[in-house]
Design an enzyme around this catalytic site. Sequence first.
Site, mmCIF file in Angstrom:
data_model
loop_
_atom_site.group_PDB
_atom_site.id
_atom_site.type_symbol
_atom_site.label_atom_id
_atom_site.label_comp_id
_atom_site.label_asym_id
_atom_site.label_seq_id
_atom_site.Cartn_x
_atom_site.Cartn_y
_atom_site.Cartn_z
ATOM 1 N N ASP A 106 -5.987 -0.876 8.569
ATOM 2 C CA ASP A 106 -5.774 -0.840 7.118
ATOM 3 C C ASP A 106 -6.363 -2.052 6.399
ATOM 4 O O ASP A 106 -6.394 -2.080 5.161
ATOM 5 C CB ASP A 106 -4.267 -0.817 6.794
ATOM 6 N N LYS B 44 0.855 -1.196 0.000
ATOM 7 C CA LYS B 44 0.000 0.000 0.000
ATOM 8 C C LYS B 44 0.886 1.239 0.000
ATOM 9 O O LYS B 44 1.951 1.250 0.624
ATOM 10 C CB LYS B 44 -0.857 -0.027 1.252
HETATM 11 P P1 ATP Z 1 1.228 -0.121 8.271
HETATM 12 O O1 ATP Z 1 1.629 0.586 7.032
HETATM 13 O O2 ATP Z 1 -0.138 -0.782 8.207
HETATM 14 O O3 ATP Z 1 1.458 0.667 9.536
HETATM 15 P P2 ATP Z 1 3.719 -1.478 8.337
HETATM 16 O O4 ATP Z 1 4.091 -1.724 6.892
HETATM 17 O O5 ATP Z 1 4.343 -0.303 8.983
HETATM 18 O O6 ATP Z 1 2.161 -1.412 8.419
HETATM 19 P P3 ATP Z 1 3.935 -4.291 8.861
HETATM 20 O O7 ATP Z 1 5.027 -4.757 7.965
HETATM 21 O O8 ATP Z 1 2.545 -4.597 8.466
HETATM 22 O O9 ATP Z 1 4.078 -2.742 9.176
HETATM 23 O O10 ATP Z 1 4.269 -4.884 10.310
HETATM 24 C C1 ATP Z 1 3.677 -4.397 11.484
HETATM 25 C C2 ATP Z 1 3.896 -5.399 12.603
HETATM 26 O O11 ATP Z 1 3.084 -6.572 12.360
HETATM 27 C C3 ATP Z 1 5.324 -5.891 12.715
HETATM 28 O O12 ATP Z 1 5.728 -5.614 14.032
HETATM 29 C C4 ATP Z 1 5.280 -7.393 12.484
HETATM 30 O O13 ATP Z 1 6.063 -8.097 13.409
HETATM 31 C C5 ATP Z 1 3.811 -7.756 12.651
HETATM 32 N N1 ATP Z 1 3.353 -8.780 11.643
HETATM 33 C C6 ATP Z 1 2.551 -9.810 11.885
HETATM 34 N N2 ATP Z 1 2.313 -10.496 10.760
HETATM 35 C C7 ATP Z 1 2.970 -9.890 9.779
HETATM 36 C C8 ATP Z 1 3.090 -10.134 8.378
HETATM 37 N N3 ATP Z 1 2.476 -11.147 7.772
HETATM 38 N N4 ATP Z 1 3.853 -9.287 7.661
HETATM 39 C C9 ATP Z 1 4.455 -8.232 8.270
HETATM 40 N N5 ATP Z 1 4.370 -7.967 9.576
HETATM 41 C C10 ATP Z 1 3.629 -8.778 10.348
#
Ligand code: ATP
Length: 287
Positions: free
Chosen positions: A139, A12
């Site tokens: 999200d 996204k």
């Molecule tokens: P957003 O943009 O929604 O804030 P993000 O990209 O910053 O998300 P993610 O990569 O989705 O962050 O990871 C957020 C947290 O979710 C991490 O601390 C991770 O350990 C946990 N997590 C659990 N499952 C997953 C997964 N399938 N992929 C990534 N992170 C995951």
Amino acid sequence: MPTTFTMHAPAKINLFLHITGKREDGLHLLQSVMVFVDVGDELEFSPHDSLFLDVEGPFAADMPSPHGNLAYKAAQLLSAEYKVPMRGRITLTKRLPVASGIAGGSSDAATALRGLAKLWGLPEEKDRLRRIGAQLGADVPACLTGRPVWTEGIGERVTVLPDMPAMSFVLVNPMVATPTPEVFARFRNKFSPALQFSGRRKSMHEWIADLKLYRNDLTSAAMEVTPEIRGVLAALRETPNCHFARLSGSGATCFGVFDHAQAATAAVNKLKHQYPDWWVSAASLMA
Ligand code: ATP
């Protein structure tokens, strides 16, 4: 039961992100246009007697334990909602950096819901999936659409934008995990006034002119957590033909907007050469 199939879990991008207030429960209210791109994780689903989650790919080592994975939690909620046993093998190829502002986890959760609903032969009930998704993360309802959306509230109010023109992006992450709660904890700016957003059909150049007027309100807070973001934005802005560069979500991934895929590819080659330790990828909008 269908046989093995794979599904794309797209990254996204928040083309802008305005924080407009805070609820009594401490969650922030936002307004954003979110788009999904052809770069992402991949989930393979196949029949199996019990539920089994396997994670592979370049960022598999950064994943929580299988039971902490949002794809697994999605399976638990779906099974409880439809009162069906948790079955199937999911192989998650983790290509998106973790905790990086491009919703890798939420997109995996949304894709697990859609994929398992298909594998388990559940009826197509988008609203029900959306309600389950909202329990997994703000999200996730937007990720379930996989299309350009205007989002409000804490992210759960989602309106699809059907007429978004093609756009090319370059995504850059300095490979520093940036946890969303830490960024929100440092957010001290004044709230942005709420926008009256119109989803009318616009050309790419009209979109770009409008988007340049907007911001990501989390940028300074994210830079406090991850100072490398400043250098990433500067590097993107220096690439030829970059219309503008901005932070996505709570970072640390930033994106640049380009007229077409060739310009984005040229920028990727330049940035990979200059910054071999960064994650750099060209991406195209999924309409
Ligand atoms: P957003 O943009 O929604 O804030 P993000 O990209 O910053 O998300 P993610 O990569 O989705 O962050 O990871 C957020 C947290 O979710 C991490 O601390 C991770 O350990 C946990 N997590 C659990 N499952 C997953 C997964 N399938 N992929 C990534 N992170 C995951």
